[in-house]
Write a protein that holds these residues in place. Structure first.
Motif, PDB file in Angstrom:
ATOM      1  N   LEU A   1       0.829  -1.205   0.000  1.00 22.00           N
ATOM      2  CA  LEU A   1       0.000   0.000   0.000  1.00 22.00           C
ATOM      3  C   LEU A   1       0.864   1.255   0.000  1.00 22.00           C
ATOM      4  CD1 LEU A   1      -2.790   1.306   0.162  1.00 22.00           C
ATOM      5  CD2 LEU A   1      -2.667   1.088   2.662  1.00 22.00           C
ATOM      6  N   ILE A   2       1.966   1.233   0.733  1.00 19.96           N
ATOM      7  CA  ILE A   2       2.881   2.379   0.747  1.00 19.96           C
ATOM      8  C   ILE A   2       3.430   2.632  -0.651  1.00 19.96           C
ATOM      9  CG2 ILE A   2       5.108   3.216   1.606  1.00 19.96           C
ATOM     10  CD1 ILE A   2       4.527   1.724   4.216  1.00 19.96           C
TER      11      ILE A   2
ATOM     12  N   ASN B   1       0.635   4.126  -2.773  1.00 19.45           N
ATOM     13  CA  ASN B   1       0.416   5.547  -2.469  1.00 19.45           C
ATOM     14  C   ASN B   1       1.476   6.420  -3.132  1.00 19.45           C
ATOM     15  OD1 ASN B   1      -1.906   5.137  -0.958  1.00 19.45           O
ATOM     16  ND2 ASN B   1      -0.776   4.849   0.949  1.00 19.45           N
ATOM     17  N   SER B   2       2.698   5.923  -3.197  1.00 22.75           N
ATOM     18  CA  SER B   2       3.758   6.650  -3.906  1.00 22.75           C
ATOM     19  C   SER B   2       3.441   6.727  -5.396  1.00 22.75           C
ATOM     20  CB  SER B   2       5.114   5.957  -3.693  1.00 22.75           C
ATOM     21  OG  SER B   2       5.434   5.890  -2.325  1.00 22.75           O
TER      22      SER B   2
ATOM     23  N   PHE C   1       0.448   6.710  -6.651  1.00 26.12           N
ATOM     24  CA  PHE C   1      -0.655   7.661  -6.791  1.00 26.12           C
ATOM     25  C   PHE C   1      -0.127   9.091  -6.880  1.00 26.12           C
ATOM     26  CE2 PHE C   1      -3.440   4.368  -4.605  1.00 26.12           C
ATOM     27  CZ  PHE C   1      -4.123   4.043  -5.771  1.00 26.12           C
ATOM     28  N   ALA C   2       0.854   9.400  -6.056  1.00 31.48           N
ATOM     29  CA  ALA C   2       1.454  10.741  -6.090  1.00 31.48           C
ATOM     30  C   ALA C   2       2.117  10.995  -7.436  1.00 31.48           C
ATOM     31  CB  ALA C   2       2.479  10.881  -4.956  1.00 31.48           C
TER      32      ALA C   2
ATOM     33  N   VAL D   1      -7.516   5.942  -4.976  1.00 31.92           N
ATOM     34  CA  VAL D   1      -6.799   6.174  -3.725  1.00 31.92           C
ATOM     35  C   VAL D   1      -7.619   5.659  -2.542  1.00 31.92           C
ATOM     36  CG1 VAL D   1      -5.967   7.942  -2.130  1.00 31.92           C
ATOM     37  CG2 VAL D   1      -5.453   8.141  -4.568  1.00 31.92           C
TER      38      VAL D   1
ATOM     39  N   GLN E   1      -6.968   1.897  -0.136  1.00 33.74           N
ATOM     40  CA  GLN E   1      -6.808   1.839   1.323  1.00 33.74           C
ATOM     41  C   GLN E   1      -7.660   0.721   1.937  1.00 33.74           C
ATOM     42  OE1 GLN E   1      -4.373   4.146   1.958  1.00 33.74           O
ATOM     43  NE2 GLN E   1      -4.758   4.695  -0.187  1.00 33.74           N
TER      44      GLN E   1
ATOM     45  N   PRO F   1      -3.646  -2.954  -3.763  1.00 34.23           N
ATOM     46  CA  PRO F   1      -3.357  -1.520  -3.922  1.00 34.23           C
ATOM     47  C   PRO F   1      -2.709  -1.176  -5.260  1.00 34.23           C
ATOM     48  CG  PRO F   1      -2.745  -2.270  -1.726  1.00 34.23           C
ATOM     49  CD  PRO F   1      -3.092  -3.500  -2.515  1.00 34.23           C
TER      50      PRO F   1
ATOM     51  N   ALA G   1      -4.089   1.211  -8.408  1.00 32.80           N
ATOM     52  CA  ALA G   1      -3.248   2.245  -9.008  1.00 32.80           C
ATOM     53  C   ALA G   1      -3.207   2.094 -10.526  1.00 32.80           C
ATOM     54  CB  ALA G   1      -1.835   2.194  -8.424  1.00 32.80           C
TER      55      ALA G   1
END
Length: 276
Positions: A72-73, A76-77, A79-80, A112, A116, A202, A206
């Motif tokens: 997930l981390i 999230n990167s 996604f950014a 996003v 989660q 995750p 993405a």
């Protein structure tokens, strides 16, 4: 989902009607009943997704959740990074038009949020598949069990019919043994793949954002649904065929219809690889 031998006696009520041959063949038939039900039990138990291994209270569940958290981390990167690509696509001359941006931004927000909760989304789908399988099992059986009782209904009368029934059950046992051996391996592999799908959830969400990577998400989603619904499909095939055989066996249909109905469970077992 379990299969037990609770319905065997009901299917064997007419075994003594085999005349003199009944004394010889009834014990053989009862043994075949028990063996067939054991094999059905293995197949039915294998269709259940063991979601308890995903629970936080379970050691394997804690490890699985930790691995998912690390993925997930990374997601999230991503996604950014995707957000930067979408926003500055025109400025950086990446060939992203305004229409694509308008479509991708809402999808990015949704992805996003869904990422989660992807662990729980995948788990809920698997739990739902287990419930559907149990519902199908209850629909096609008595007492929520799979048994060969339906193979016996209406098929035992004369000694020759008893012998024919035994031959049918021997064929059913041989095919079900092969199906069980293959099925146990495939269903074990299915459990491993489902764990992999949970972990990669995750990343899959993405991939859903950009048009060029949506195929990866569709592959993840289709496999999650297909593997989750494999259990209900197998239970439906076997349970439905046994149920129809039982219904036809209690009617006064022609010998050809009775034979076709008797072959249904065997055909269902042969069709199981199609669900994999």
């Amino acid at each position: 989902i379990t299969a037990t031998t609770g319905d065997i006696n009901q299917g064997n009520e007419g075994c003594t009607a085999g005349g003199p041959l009944g004394f010889v063949f009834c014990p053989i038939k009862n043994l075949l009943d028990e063996a067939n039900n054991k094999v059905l039990e293995l197949i039915a138990d294998g269709t259940v997704i063991h979601t308890e291994v995903f629970a936080p209270s379970n050691k394997s569940g804690v490890a699985l959740r930790d691995t998912w958290g690390k993925i997930l981390i990374i997601a999230n990167s991503l996604f950014a990074l995707i957000f930067i690509v979408i926003v500055f696509g025109n400025t950086l001359s990446l060939g992203i038009d305004s229409y694509t941006i308008k479509k991708a931004l809402p999808r990015l927000v949704a992805a996003v949020v869904l990422a989660q909760f992807s662990y729980f989304i995948a788990g809920a789908i698997m739990e739902l598949a287990n419930l559907v399988g149990q519902g199908i099992l209850t629909l096609f059986s008595q007492g929520g069990t799979l048994s060969v009782a339906a193979l016996n209904k209406g098929s035992i009368g004369s000694g020759s019919q008893l012998v024919a029934n035994i031959l049918l059950e021997i064929l059913f046992l041989l095919i079900s043994l092969i199906a069980a051996l293959v099925g146990i391996l495939v269903l074990a592999l299915r459990q491993i793949i489902l764990i992999g799908l949970i972990i990669t959830g995750p990343i899959a969400f993405a991939a859903w954002v950009l048009p060029g990577t949506q195929k990866a998400f569709k592959l993840w989603w289709s496999n999650l649904l297909k593997l989750s619904l494999m259990g209900p499909m197998i239970v439906g095939l076997i349970g439905g065929s046994l149920f129809l055989k039982g219904v036809v066996g209690t009617t006064k249909e022609s010998l050809l219809v009775q034979f076709a109905a008797a072959a249904l469970p065997i055909i269902a077992l042969l069709y199981l690889p199609k669900t994999f």
